[in-house]
Design an enzyme around this catalytic site. Sequence first.
Site, PDB file in Angstrom:
ATOM      1  N   SER A   1     -11.233 -80.094  26.359  1.00  0.00           N
ATOM      2  CA  SER A   1     -10.833 -80.935  25.217  1.00  0.00           C
ATOM      3  C   SER A   1     -12.092 -81.439  24.522  1.00  0.00           C
ATOM      4  CB  SER A   1     -10.001 -82.136  25.679  1.00  0.00           C
ATOM      5  OG  SER A   1     -10.855 -83.123  26.254  1.00  0.00           O
TER       6      SER A   1
ATOM      7  N   TYR B   1     -12.738 -84.533  23.988  1.00  0.00           N
ATOM      8  CA  TYR B   1     -13.244 -85.625  24.820  1.00  0.00           C
ATOM      9  C   TYR B   1     -14.200 -85.090  25.890  1.00  0.00           C
ATOM     10  CZ  TYR B   1     -13.239 -88.259  29.152  1.00  0.00           C
ATOM     11  OH  TYR B   1     -13.634 -88.851  30.325  1.00  0.00           O
ATOM     12  N   HIS B   2     -13.744 -84.075  26.619  1.00  0.00           N
ATOM     13  CA  HIS B   2     -14.605 -83.539  27.682  1.00  0.00           C
ATOM     14  C   HIS B   2     -15.885 -82.935  27.094  1.00  0.00           C
ATOM     15  CE1 HIS B   2     -10.634 -83.569  29.855  1.00  0.00           C
ATOM     16  NE2 HIS B   2     -11.410 -84.055  30.802  1.00  0.00           N
TER      17      HIS B   2
END
Lengths: 418, 418
Positions: A180, A182-183
């Site tokens: 993602s 975020y990651h």
Amino acid sequence: MKLVILGADGYLGWPTAMYMSARGHDVIAVDNGIKRRMEAELGVEPLVAVAPLAERAKCWNELTRSTIKVVEGDIATDPTLLAAICSKERPEAFVHYAEQPSAPYSMRGLDECLLTHHNNVDGTLNLMFAVHDYVPDAHIVKLGTMGEYGTPNIDIEEGWLNVSHNGRTDRMLYPKKPHSFYHLTKVHDSHNLEFGCRMWKMRVTDLNQGVVYGFDTEETLLDPILNTSFHYDDVFGTVLNRFVVQALCGYPLSVYGKGGQTRGYLNIKDTMRCVELALLNPAERGEFRVFNQFTEQFSVQDLAELVQRAAAMKGLQIYLGYVENPRNEMENHYYNAVHTGLVDLGLEPHLLTEEVVGAMLDVASRHRERIRESTIPPRTTWERGAAERLAPSLAAEIETIEARALHGNGVAAPTLRK
Amino acid sequence: MKLVILGADGYLGWPTAMYMSARGHDVIAVDNGIKRRMEAELGVEPLVAVAPLAERAKCWNELTRSTIKVVEGDIATDPTLLAAICSKERPEAFVHYAEQPSAPYSMRGLDECLLTHHNNVDGTLNLMFAVHDYVPDAHIVKLGTMGEYGTPNIDIEEGWLNVSHNGRTDRMLYPKKPHSFYHLTKVHDSHNLEFGCRMWKMRVTDLNQGVVYGFDTEETLLDPILNTSFHYDDVFGTVLNRFVVQALCGYPLSVYGKGGQTRGYLNIKDTMRCVELALLNPAERGEFRVFNQFTEQFSVQDLAELVQRAAAMKGLQIYLGYVENPRNEMENHYYNAVHTGLVDLGLEPHLLTEEVVGAMLDVASRHRERIRESTIPPRTTWERGAAERLAPSLAAEIETIEARALHGNGVAAPTLRK
């Protein structure tokens, strides 16, 4: 030691502030309140009401005669904030949780993707410069995530991999393939921090944490106002926390896809201890040290069955409900991640049992009336773009480009757009 | 094909726009003018005066009866711009040069580090969302850099590495250890784009380009107004371009450190052909394809000696001048990078000879009067932080934090900082 906790209003930041304060450390708690604003925007709430950071600190300080000092400000947008804290307080260490923590949030669309990049990456860069300028010997303990690695077909090592290739060898950063935006921001942070160690001789410990579960630490139990912000919703709730609340509501447990997705997990109590161990055993100057911070591996299916068993012990009959996976990820894959570094430093894991899940069910049950059931099913898919949001301004933008820039043979007016 | 060139006002963007237009493609040239504003801020200028993008396009269009369409706007700060271009023009491919390209600039301090992150990473994210939303089949040709790899002790492969570990294997992204914040932003872009291929089935070719040298392409020679922006200064000038100008001025060639730093190099003419080859042979849907785009490896010492020999052939006696390395990098290291992908597609390299350097000396000589000698020596070291810039506001910030946030027992007022 004198310690700054960044993101101290969060699920882990606040318990860490108390944990370290209880052990005699001098804690400065910094937060920008972004998580509370995101919760309001998304219409989600923690299971248990969470007092403002300042009130929690006041309660803690009165109760324990300790001093957690609160600074409200945004390390991502105000570089002077960290410079001022470093210059005035001369902290010896930082625990950096100050990142937008939700993968689904980062995948909602372009705005959320950019916000996640700005909040997470800029905050870390501001921290690096402040430490480099004012307290170059200070130790940065950065919360990363096991999700940076993705699901490679080889064993996951702790941040570094010894590579042999064409008869030569090197110790290299472990290759990352996260799931993602975020990651991805955590991967960007890791690269930036490794560079800081190599260029500026920073001391950094990157804790690639697994999925955390649990409500309580020794300190949160002292007073209801010291609760942490346990989430069960689709955006901030991690999988076990969601399953516990679903079980309590009598819902089928929403297993995404085939349920073979395997990850590392740990109890919130072990997060506290891992961070403490990292702080008490700092990285060397110039060392980018990585620990994989989890205690056990489970598949989503394993967890669903565990919650089912724990619920049965309380007389609740719960079904597993397989739903289309909103994420784009492998559902059957190899997963074997080394996690010996923190055990070597002294970590004694709290393992996940039916009893642990049972205790979580009991807490959830006491707050049953606060559960907003509509916030549990997934509302974000990994396929979403930005078109919908940009549509209203699109026609106007096309007209502007045409009118402003394209005359006759397609040559623009020479003025620059601001 | 219908083609958008992002960063079309740059050293490589403008020649690429003409090269592709000359070969019958329909070119839309987009730029935000950031490079010209940075030049003004730093007091540096290209060797040869460079007309505004719109004027160059007008000249090209009149001269060749082609149509390069110019759009002035900022893809990093205005996501609607790319959405509008995609929705209206339905381009089949993008060549993405729109990045702040200077390593020393990115290392000047925090402001420049953040600007480099925002301009480069946000622009690429905006492009990803626009393509995903409007033209998901379009091919993104992204300019990366060989500098993403750093100087590993093993052979550098083209973006991916087959790893064997504990009896299992995987094809993984080649681990990166870059040497500046600029190079880090390219690493972040690579990770984000690989994710786009995996999640959204994008088509991406990442061209990890070596250091480019040279003034002229077939198209720049057609009219002086079609010149590209050749830089010889410490911020934007690449090493061979700087040495040529130093030789012409009779300066010792400023070799940084021991001069063993080895990198891949290519002629600007080969950049044109490489980009064309990538465009004519697009990546598959879902494929993150990486080519190492250079033709020869040289150490800094090799290049200095080459320029010395070329100058001698013109009767100029030039010395090598070793200066303290402003960068933090290995000065003696293994370096062997695969670069067969583009050759397999048909690249026939222009190799670097004394004659090629001689021709560069001739061009520089014709513009001798424009050379600002003061801009050649390095002004940025890799050690610089942000303290100096933040100092004036620091005392005020400390006071504000104390006054606003810390009452009595250290508990903050409950209002959130914006």
